[in-house]
Design a protein around this motif. Structure first.
Motif, short mmCIF file in Angstrom:
data_model
loop_
_atom_site.label_atom_id
_atom_site.label_comp_id
_atom_site.label_asym_id
_atom_site.label_seq_id
_atom_site.Cartn_x
_atom_site.Cartn_y
_atom_site.Cartn_z
N ASN A 77 19.96 -1.81 9.08
CA ASN A 77 19.51 -1.93 7.69
C ASN A 77 18.29 -2.86 7.58
OD1 ASN A 77 21.66 -0.30 6.99
ND2 ASN A 77 22.90 -1.95 6.13
N MET A 78 17.33 -2.64 8.46
CA MET A 78 16.15 -3.50 8.52
C MET A 78 14.86 -2.67 8.46
SD MET A 78 17.12 -6.72 8.82
CE MET A 78 15.71 -7.57 9.55
N VAL A 79 13.85 -3.23 7.83
CA VAL A 79 12.50 -2.69 7.82
C VAL A 79 11.56 -3.80 8.28
CG1 VAL A 79 10.67 -1.67 6.43
CG2 VAL A 79 13.04 -1.11 5.94
N TYR A 80 10.54 -3.41 9.05
CA TYR A 80 9.62 -4.38 9.63
C TYR A 80 8.18 -4.01 9.31
CZ TYR A 80 13.81 -5.09 12.44
OH TYR A 80 15.11 -5.30 12.85
N LEU A 81 7.33 -5.03 9.27
CA LEU A 81 5.90 -4.82 9.19
C LEU A 81 5.24 -5.69 10.25
CD1 LEU A 81 3.63 -3.34 7.61
CD2 LEU A 81 3.36 -5.46 6.29
N GLN A 82 4.78 -5.07 11.32
CA GLN A 82 4.05 -5.78 12.36
C GLN A 82 2.60 -5.85 11.95
OE1 GLN A 82 5.16 -7.23 15.37
NE2 GLN A 82 3.07 -8.04 15.36
N MET A 83 2.05 -7.06 11.87
CA MET A 83 0.69 -7.28 11.42
C MET A 83 -0.10 -7.93 12.55
SD MET A 83 1.31 -8.59 7.50
CE MET A 83 2.05 -10.14 8.04
N ASN A 84 -1.10 -7.23 13.06
CA ASN A 84 -1.96 -7.73 14.12
C ASN A 84 -3.39 -7.89 13.61
OD1 ASN A 84 0.22 -7.55 15.95
ND2 ASN A 84 -0.31 -5.44 16.48
N SER A 85 -4.18 -8.67 14.33
CA SER A 85 -5.59 -8.89 13.99
C SER A 85 -5.76 -9.27 12.53
CB SER A 85 -6.42 -7.64 14.32
OG SER A 85 -6.32 -7.30 15.69
N LEU A 86 -4.98 -10.23 12.09
CA LEU A 86 -4.97 -10.60 10.68
C LEU A 86 -6.31 -11.20 10.25
CD1 LEU A 86 -1.36 -11.96 10.49
CD2 LEU A 86 -2.33 -10.23 8.94
N LYS A 87 -6.67 -10.91 9.01
CA LYS A 87 -7.92 -11.36 8.41
C LYS A 87 -7.62 -12.21 7.19
CE LYS A 87 -10.07 -6.93 9.66
NZ LYS A 87 -10.77 -5.73 9.14
N PRO A 88 -8.56 -13.09 6.79
CA PRO A 88 -8.33 -13.89 5.58
C PRO A 88 -8.01 -13.04 4.35
CG PRO A 88 -10.16 -14.80 6.81
CD PRO A 88 -9.79 -13.51 7.50
N GLU A 89 -8.59 -11.85 4.26
CA GLU A 89 -8.32 -10.99 3.11
C GLU A 89 -6.92 -10.40 3.10
OE1 GLU A 89 -11.51 -8.72 5.61
OE2 GLU A 89 -10.92 -10.80 5.23
N ASP A 90 -6.15 -10.61 4.18
CA ASP A 90 -4.75 -10.21 4.20
C ASP A 90 -3.85 -11.24 3.52
OD1 ASP A 90 -5.14 -7.78 5.68
OD2 ASP A 90 -5.29 -8.97 7.52
N THR A 91 -4.40 -12.39 3.15
CA THR A 91 -3.63 -13.44 2.49
C THR A 91 -3.05 -12.92 1.18
OG1 THR A 91 -4.91 -15.23 3.49
CG2 THR A 91 -3.74 -15.72 1.44
N ALA A 92 -1.74 -13.01 1.04
CA ALA A 92 -1.05 -12.49 -0.14
C ALA A 92 0.44 -12.79 -0.02
CB ALA A 92 -1.27 -10.98 -0.28
N VAL A 93 1.16 -12.56 -1.11
CA VAL A 93 2.61 -12.50 -1.06
C VAL A 93 2.98 -11.05 -0.74
CG1 VAL A 93 4.77 -12.79 -2.31
CG2 VAL A 93 2.88 -14.39 -2.69
N TYR A 94 3.81 -10.86 0.27
CA TYR A 94 4.21 -9.53 0.71
C TYR A 94 5.63 -9.24 0.24
CZ TYR A 94 0.08 -8.98 3.61
OH TYR A 94 -1.22 -8.83 4.04
N TYR A 95 5.82 -8.05 -0.34
CA TYR A 95 7.10 -7.65 -0.92
C TYR A 95 7.64 -6.40 -0.24
CZ TYR A 95 5.70 -10.65 -4.83
OH TYR A 95 5.30 -11.71 -5.60
N CYS A 96 8.91 -6.39 0.02
CA CYS A 96 9.63 -5.22 0.48
C CYS A 96 10.15 -4.44 -0.73
CB CYS A 96 10.79 -5.66 1.37
SG CYS A 96 11.82 -4.34 2.03
N ALA A 97 10.13 -3.11 -0.66
CA ALA A 97 10.57 -2.28 -1.77
C ALA A 97 11.37 -1.08 -1.27
CB ALA A 97 9.37 -1.79 -2.58
N ALA A 98 12.28 -0.59 -2.11
CA ALA A 98 13.12 0.56 -1.77
C ALA A 98 13.20 1.52 -2.94
CB ALA A 98 14.52 0.11 -1.38
N ASP A 99 13.21 2.82 -2.64
CA ASP A 99 13.34 3.86 -3.65
C ASP A 99 13.82 5.13 -2.99
OD1 ASP A 99 12.33 6.10 -5.62
OD2 ASP A 99 12.11 4.21 -6.73
N PRO A 100 14.67 5.92 -3.68
CA PRO A 100 15.09 7.20 -3.08
C PRO A 100 13.93 8.14 -2.82
CG PRO A 100 16.53 6.61 -4.90
CD PRO A 100 15.37 5.66 -4.95
N SER A 101 12.81 7.95 -3.52
CA SER A 101 11.68 8.86 -3.44
C SER A 101 10.54 8.25 -2.64
CB SER A 101 11.19 9.24 -4.83
OG SER A 101 9.98 9.97 -4.76
N TYR A 102 10.20 8.88 -1.53
CA TYR A 102 9.04 8.47 -0.74
C TYR A 102 7.77 8.62 -1.56
CZ TYR A 102 5.79 8.47 3.27
OH TYR A 102 4.77 8.22 4.15
#
Length: 123
Positions: A77-102
């Motif tokens: 029951n896990m979801v991951y986000l691997q983030m490589n080569s990060l840039k200053p413009e990637d700075t943010a609050v990151y949120y996980c979300a779920a929905d029956p509809s892709y």
């Protein structure tokens, strides 16, 4: 109720890597499409990546293609986000979300959201 809890954010220098995790409970995880969104200060929330129930299809924001990878482990029951080569413009609050509809998630909509985890990238 569906509960989503993100972890793995932090402070790092440009070019570094982080792996965000989202733990899900309260629903049949494998029946939900999942997504990652982010919101920088003073800006709107934008979709970063999405993944179907089985993980067979994925979507990425153009600016993160080739750098970020979304994956899921339905047995855990896990979801991951691997983030490589990060840039200053990637700075943010990151949120996980779920929905029956892709399609809903790809359109920026989701029924359930996590609390967010801060990612700060310095130059």
């Amino acid at each position: 109720q569906v509960q989503l809890v993100e972890s793995g954010g932090g402070l790092l220098q440009a070019g570094g890597s982080l792996r965000l995790s989202c733990a899900s409970s309260g629903h049949t995880f494998s029946n939900y499409a999942m997504g990652w969104f982010r919101q920088a200060p003073g800006k709107g929330r934008e979709i970063v990546a999405a993944i179907t129930w089985s993980g067979g299809s994925t979507y990425y924001l153009d600016s993160v293609k080739g750098r970020f990878t979304i994956s899921r482990d339905n047995a855990k029951n896990m979801v991951y986000l691997q983030m490589n080569s990060l840039k200053p413009e990637d700075t943010a609050v990151y949120y996980c979300a779920a929905d029956p509809s892709y399609r809903a998630i790809m359109g920026g909509r989701a029924n359930y959201w996590g609390q967010g985890t801060q990612v700060t990238v310095s130059s």
